[in-house]
Scaffold this motif. Structure first.
Motif, PDB file in Angstrom:
ATOM      1  N   VAL A  53      39.663 -16.540   3.232  1.00  0.00           N
ATOM      2  CA  VAL A  53      39.265 -15.667   2.123  1.00  0.00           C
ATOM      3  C   VAL A  53      39.237 -16.467   0.822  1.00  0.00           C
ATOM      4  O   VAL A  53      38.314 -16.339   0.005  1.00  0.00           O
ATOM      5  N   GLY A  54      40.248 -17.315   0.605  1.00  0.00           N
ATOM      6  CA  GLY A  54      40.239 -18.174  -0.569  1.00  0.00           C
ATOM      7  C   GLY A  54      39.054 -19.118  -0.583  1.00  0.00           C
ATOM      8  O   GLY A  54      38.431 -19.355  -1.629  1.00  0.00           O
ATOM      9  N   ASP A  55      38.722 -19.664   0.583  1.00  0.00           N
ATOM     10  CA  ASP A  55      37.551 -20.532   0.695  1.00  0.00           C
ATOM     11  C   ASP A  55      36.282 -19.784   0.304  1.00  0.00           C
ATOM     12  O   ASP A  55      35.405 -20.335  -0.382  1.00  0.00           O
ATOM     13  N   ILE A  56      36.156 -18.553   0.764  1.00  0.00           N
ATOM     14  CA  ILE A  56      34.955 -17.766   0.472  1.00  0.00           C
ATOM     15  C   ILE A  56      34.847 -17.477  -1.018  1.00  0.00           C
ATOM     16  O   ILE A  56      33.776 -17.646  -1.622  1.00  0.00           O
ATOM     17  N   ASP A  57      35.922 -17.043  -1.637  1.00  0.00           N
ATOM     18  CA  ASP A  57      35.879 -16.767  -3.076  1.00  0.00           C
ATOM     19  C   ASP A  57      35.509 -18.022  -3.861  1.00  0.00           C
ATOM     20  O   ASP A  57      34.713 -17.969  -4.817  1.00  0.00           O
ATOM     21  N   ARG A  58      36.054 -19.159  -3.466  1.00  0.00           N
ATOM     22  CA  ARG A  58      35.758 -20.420  -4.153  1.00  0.00           C
ATOM     23  C   ARG A  58      34.294 -20.807  -3.949  1.00  0.00           C
ATOM     24  O   ARG A  58      33.610 -21.237  -4.887  1.00  0.00           O
ATOM     25  N   ALA A  59      33.800 -20.652  -2.728  1.00  0.00           N
ATOM     26  CA  ALA A  59      32.416 -21.009  -2.442  1.00  0.00           C
ATOM     27  C   ALA A  59      31.441 -20.140  -3.229  1.00  0.00           C
ATOM     28  O   ALA A  59      30.466 -20.641  -3.795  1.00  0.00           O
ATOM     29  N   PHE A  60      31.698 -18.849  -3.289  1.00  0.00           N
ATOM     30  CA  PHE A  60      30.811 -17.948  -4.023  1.00  0.00           C
ATOM     31  C   PHE A  60      30.850 -18.252  -5.516  1.00  0.00           C
ATOM     32  O   PHE A  60      29.805 -18.294  -6.178  1.00  0.00           O
ATOM     33  N   ALA A  61      32.050 -18.460  -6.066  1.00  0.00           N
ATOM     34  CA  ALA A  61      32.166 -18.745  -7.495  1.00  0.00           C
ATOM     35  C   ALA A  61      31.454 -20.042  -7.854  1.00  0.00           C
ATOM     36  O   ALA A  61      30.710 -20.103  -8.854  1.00  0.00           O
ATOM     37  N   ASP A  62      31.648 -21.085  -7.043  1.00  0.00           N
ATOM     38  CA  ASP A  62      31.026 -22.369  -7.352  1.00  0.00           C
ATOM     39  C   ASP A  62      29.526 -22.349  -7.087  1.00  0.00           C
ATOM     40  O   ASP A  62      28.754 -23.003  -7.796  1.00  0.00           O
ATOM     41  N   HIS A  63      29.105 -21.604  -6.071  1.00  0.00           N
ATOM     42  CA  HIS A  63      27.661 -21.438  -5.852  1.00  0.00           C
ATOM     43  C   HIS A  63      27.007 -20.824  -7.081  1.00  0.00           C
ATOM     44  O   HIS A  63      25.980 -21.311  -7.579  1.00  0.00           O
ATOM     45  N   ASP A  64      27.597 -19.745  -7.579  1.00  0.00           N
ATOM     46  CA  ASP A  64      26.994 -19.051  -8.715  1.00  0.00           C
ATOM     47  C   ASP A  64      27.060 -19.897  -9.981  1.00  0.00           C
ATOM     48  O   ASP A  64      26.134 -19.879 -10.803  1.00  0.00           O
ATOM     49  N   GLN A  65      28.148 -20.657 -10.160  1.00  0.00           N
ATOM     50  CA  GLN A  65      28.228 -21.556 -11.307  1.00  0.00           C
ATOM     51  C   GLN A  65      27.168 -22.648 -11.198  1.00  0.00           C
ATOM     52  O   GLN A  65      26.522 -23.005 -12.192  1.00  0.00           O
ATOM     53  N   TRP A  66      26.969 -23.175  -9.986  1.00  0.00           N
ATOM     54  CA  TRP A  66      25.971 -24.219  -9.768  1.00  0.00           C
ATOM     55  C   TRP A  66      24.571 -23.738 -10.122  1.00  0.00           C
ATOM     56  O   TRP A  66      23.787 -24.468 -10.728  1.00  0.00           O
ATOM     57  N   THR A  67      24.255 -22.503  -9.753  1.00  0.00           N
ATOM     58  CA  THR A  67      22.913 -21.982 -10.030  1.00  0.00           C
ATOM     59  C   THR A  67      22.672 -21.777 -11.520  1.00  0.00           C
ATOM     60  O   THR A  67      21.524 -21.746 -11.970  1.00  0.00           O
ATOM     61  N   GLU A  68      23.740 -21.647 -12.304  1.00  0.00           N
ATOM     62  CA  GLU A  68      23.614 -21.415 -13.753  1.00  0.00           C
ATOM     63  C   GLU A  68      23.618 -22.720 -14.558  1.00  0.00           C
ATOM     64  O   GLU A  68      23.344 -22.704 -15.761  1.00  0.00           O
ATOM     65  N   MET A  69      23.921 -23.838 -13.911  1.00  0.00           N
ATOM     66  CA  MET A  69      23.981 -25.118 -14.630  1.00  0.00           C
ATOM     67  C   MET A  69      22.573 -25.591 -15.014  1.00  0.00           C
ATOM     68  O   MET A  69      21.621 -25.446 -14.249  1.00  0.00           O
ATOM     69  N   ILE A  96      26.438 -26.984  16.695  1.00  0.00           N
ATOM     70  CA  ILE A  96      26.512 -26.009  15.608  1.00  0.00           C
ATOM     71  C   ILE A  96      25.110 -25.696  15.086  1.00  0.00           C
ATOM     72  O   ILE A  96      24.281 -26.587  14.932  1.00  0.00           O
ATOM     73  N   LEU A  97      24.851 -24.421  14.812  1.00  0.00           N
ATOM     74  CA  LEU A  97      23.654 -23.999  14.094  1.00  0.00           C
ATOM     75  C   LEU A  97      24.020 -23.954  12.610  1.00  0.00           C
ATOM     76  O   LEU A  97      24.583 -22.972  12.121  1.00  0.00           O
ATOM     77  N   ALA A  98      23.716 -25.042  11.893  1.00  0.00           N
ATOM     78  CA  ALA A  98      24.235 -25.202  10.527  1.00  0.00           C
ATOM     79  C   ALA A  98      23.782 -24.096   9.591  1.00  0.00           C
ATOM     80  O   ALA A  98      24.545 -23.666   8.720  1.00  0.00           O
ATOM     81  N   ASN A  99      22.548 -23.635   9.738  1.00  0.00           N
ATOM     82  CA  ASN A  99      22.076 -22.592   8.835  1.00  0.00           C
ATOM     83  C   ASN A  99      22.438 -21.190   9.318  1.00  0.00           C
ATOM     84  O   ASN A  99      21.947 -20.203   8.779  1.00  0.00           O
ATOM     85  N   LYS A 100      23.362 -21.122  10.308  1.00  0.00           N
ATOM     86  CA  LYS A 100      23.859 -19.815  10.725  1.00  0.00           C
ATOM     87  C   LYS A 100      25.389 -19.773  10.749  1.00  0.00           C
ATOM     88  O   LYS A 100      25.964 -18.830  11.284  1.00  0.00           O
ATOM     89  N   TRP A 101      26.024 -20.783  10.181  1.00  0.00           N
ATOM     90  CA  TRP A 101      27.459 -20.679   9.890  1.00  0.00           C
ATOM     91  C   TRP A 101      27.550 -20.156   8.464  1.00  0.00           C
ATOM     92  O   TRP A 101      27.270 -20.897   7.503  1.00  0.00           O
ATOM     93  N   THR A 102      27.922 -18.909   8.317  1.00  0.00           N
ATOM     94  CA  THR A 102      27.803 -18.243   7.018  1.00  0.00           C
ATOM     95  C   THR A 102      29.117 -17.624   6.582  1.00  0.00           C
ATOM     96  O   THR A 102      29.776 -16.920   7.355  1.00  0.00           O
ATOM     97  N   LEU A 103      29.475 -17.888   5.325  1.00  0.00           N
ATOM     98  CA  LEU A 103      30.597 -17.227   4.682  1.00  0.00           C
ATOM     99  C   LEU A 103      30.074 -15.924   4.090  1.00  0.00           C
ATOM    100  O   LEU A 103      29.077 -15.932   3.357  1.00  0.00           O
ATOM    101  N   ARG A 104      30.738 -14.827   4.387  1.00  0.00           N
ATOM    102  CA  ARG A 104      30.246 -13.523   3.941  1.00  0.00           C
ATOM    103  C   ARG A 104      31.249 -12.820   3.024  1.00  0.00           C
ATOM    104  O   ARG A 104      32.448 -12.787   3.291  1.00  0.00           O
ATOM    105  N   ARG A 105      30.714 -12.255   1.951  1.00  0.00           N
ATOM    106  CA  ARG A 105      31.448 -11.306   1.114  1.00  0.00           C
ATOM    107  C   ARG A 105      30.465 -10.183   0.815  1.00  0.00           C
ATOM    108  O   ARG A 105      29.754 -10.190  -0.166  1.00  0.00           O
ATOM    109  N   VAL A 106      30.440  -9.222   1.730  1.00  0.00           N
ATOM    110  CA  VAL A 106      29.383  -8.214   1.774  1.00  0.00           C
ATOM    111  C   VAL A 106      29.776  -6.999   0.950  1.00  0.00           C
ATOM    112  O   VAL A 106      30.814  -6.375   1.186  1.00  0.00           O
ATOM    113  N   GLN A 107      28.937  -6.670  -0.008  1.00  0.00           N
ATOM    114  CA  GLN A 107      29.172  -5.509  -0.851  1.00  0.00           C
ATOM    115  C   GLN A 107      28.674  -4.241  -0.158  1.00  0.00           C
ATOM    116  O   GLN A 107      27.732  -4.288   0.640  1.00  0.00           O
ATOM    117  N   PRO A 108      29.303  -3.102  -0.430  1.00  0.00           N
ATOM    118  CA  PRO A 108      28.867  -1.840   0.200  1.00  0.00           C
ATOM    119  C   PRO A 108      27.581  -1.327  -0.435  1.00  0.00           C
ATOM    120  O   PRO A 108      27.589  -0.697  -1.480  1.00  0.00           O
TER     121      PRO A 108
END
Length: 339
Positions: A121-137, A201-213
């Motif tokens: 869960v910590g990995d997922i939160d970190r990945a999402f936060a850094d992904h979104d920060q990366w897209t804003e750079m 491994i199917l690299a583009n199908k190993w996915t970290l999920r944080r799914v909103q309702p």
């Protein structure tokens, strides 16, 4: 998570790994850097490990597949209505084959313990936060939780994020944690027995999920875009309570032996299955199990499923999807990576 900086020792390890790769020994380089990273975490080593797994795929010779697929296995759950469920201690490759090839899937309760769940869960939160920060750079650079792949199409990355996902291989620290956890759980051996070949491994199908309702996505079989005549295994792990006040999974709880017709009966996309078609093939077996953190579902590319949500849900669902394929029938269009 605290990482060490690139010390003199880690730079030496990276040089040694590069030498091995140039000699056509990427698998040996993976073993070297994995051992080093277990002693002390280093983000540069974890990034290099992702690169090496791509390189190592070309070193692996495709084995001769077992002649019969799916294998003829007995039904160990003949009186089960809905998906078979077992405990962690009961998990075997035989149980996986029996459940998947007779009932479509297998639910294993409590496969991951609480510390493992918390780490991911910590990995997922970190990945999402850094992904979104990366897209804003203005001048994007790799971050500890997100290192973009050059070969991953930007449009696919945007689509994945809009679907509440980040590729595990684009978060090297998360990817390392998952691979290490799977080693501890014996997933490699189970997948090898299940597929009849060492898994890739199917690299583009190993996915970290944080799914909103939000809404109810269409139903799909992954075989609709990977191909029907392959050997695959998905390890889907719930990392939070889901199925009640957080999105879970809606599943057709029976074995389907083919890819059903897509793009009809009210389907939103040409690769998804419309509700009318789902009702016909499900024959009253649609279920939405309630999952607790650490519960795991095993299924293959013929399982018909969707994210299960309703308007009353208020919390996100944390989960991990990790797909494997047999090298003799590795699906086209995927990013090949060694396990």
């Amino acid at each position: 998570m605290a990482f060490r900086t690139s010390s003199k020792r880690s730079r030496s390890e990276l040089r040694s790994a590069d030498d091995l790769r140039q000699q056509g020994k990427a698998l040996a380089a993976i073993e070297l850097l994995t051992s080093a990273n277990r002693e002390l975490r280093d983000i540069e080593i974890e990034r290099r490990l992702v690169e090496l797994r791509f390189a190592a795929f070309g070193e692996i010779e495709s084995p001769q597949p077992a002649p019969l697929w799916p294998p003829a296995v007995p039904d160990l759950f003949p009186d089960t209505l809905g998906p078979p469920e077992i405990t962690k201690d009961e998990l075997t490759a035989e149980a996986m084959q029996s459940a998947i090839f007779h009932h479509g899937l297998l639910v294993v309760r409590g496969l991951l313990d609480a510390p493992a769940v918390d780490r991911l869960v910590g990995d997922i939160d970190r990945a999402f936060a850094d992904h979104d920060q990366w897209t804003e750079m203005r001048r994007p650079r790799p971050l500890d939780g997100f290192t973009p792949l050059a070969d991953y199409h930007p449009a696919d990355r945007v689509f994945a994020r809009e679907a509440d996902g980040v590729l595990a291989v684009e978060s090297p620290s998360a990817f390392f944690d998952i691979v290490e956890l799977f080693e501890e759980l014996g997933i490699r051996g189970l997948a090898t027995e299940f597929l009849g070949e060492p898994p890739m491994i199917l690299a583009n199908k190993w996915t970290l999920r944080r799914v909103q309702p939000k809404g109810n996505p269409d139903w799909h079989q992954d075989g609709a875009f990977m191909g029907q005549d392959i050997r695959s295994l998905d390890v889907w792990v719930a990392l939070s309570d889901c199925g009640e006040d957080a999105p879970g999974l809606d599943i057709v709880g029976r074995r389907l032996d083919h890819v059903v017709e897509t793009g009809t009966d009210g389907a939103v996309f040409d690769w998804t299955v419309g509700p009318g078609m789902v009702e016909r093939v499900a024959r009253g077996t649609i279920v939405r199990p309630v999952f607790r953190p650490g519960d795991t579902v095993f299924f293959d590319h013929l399982c018909l499923h969707r994210t299960g949500a309703h308007p009353g849900m208020t919390r996100p669902r944390y989960a991990l999807e990790a797909w494997f394929a047999a090298p003799s029938s590795y699906p086209a269009g995927q990013m090949p990576i060694a396990y």
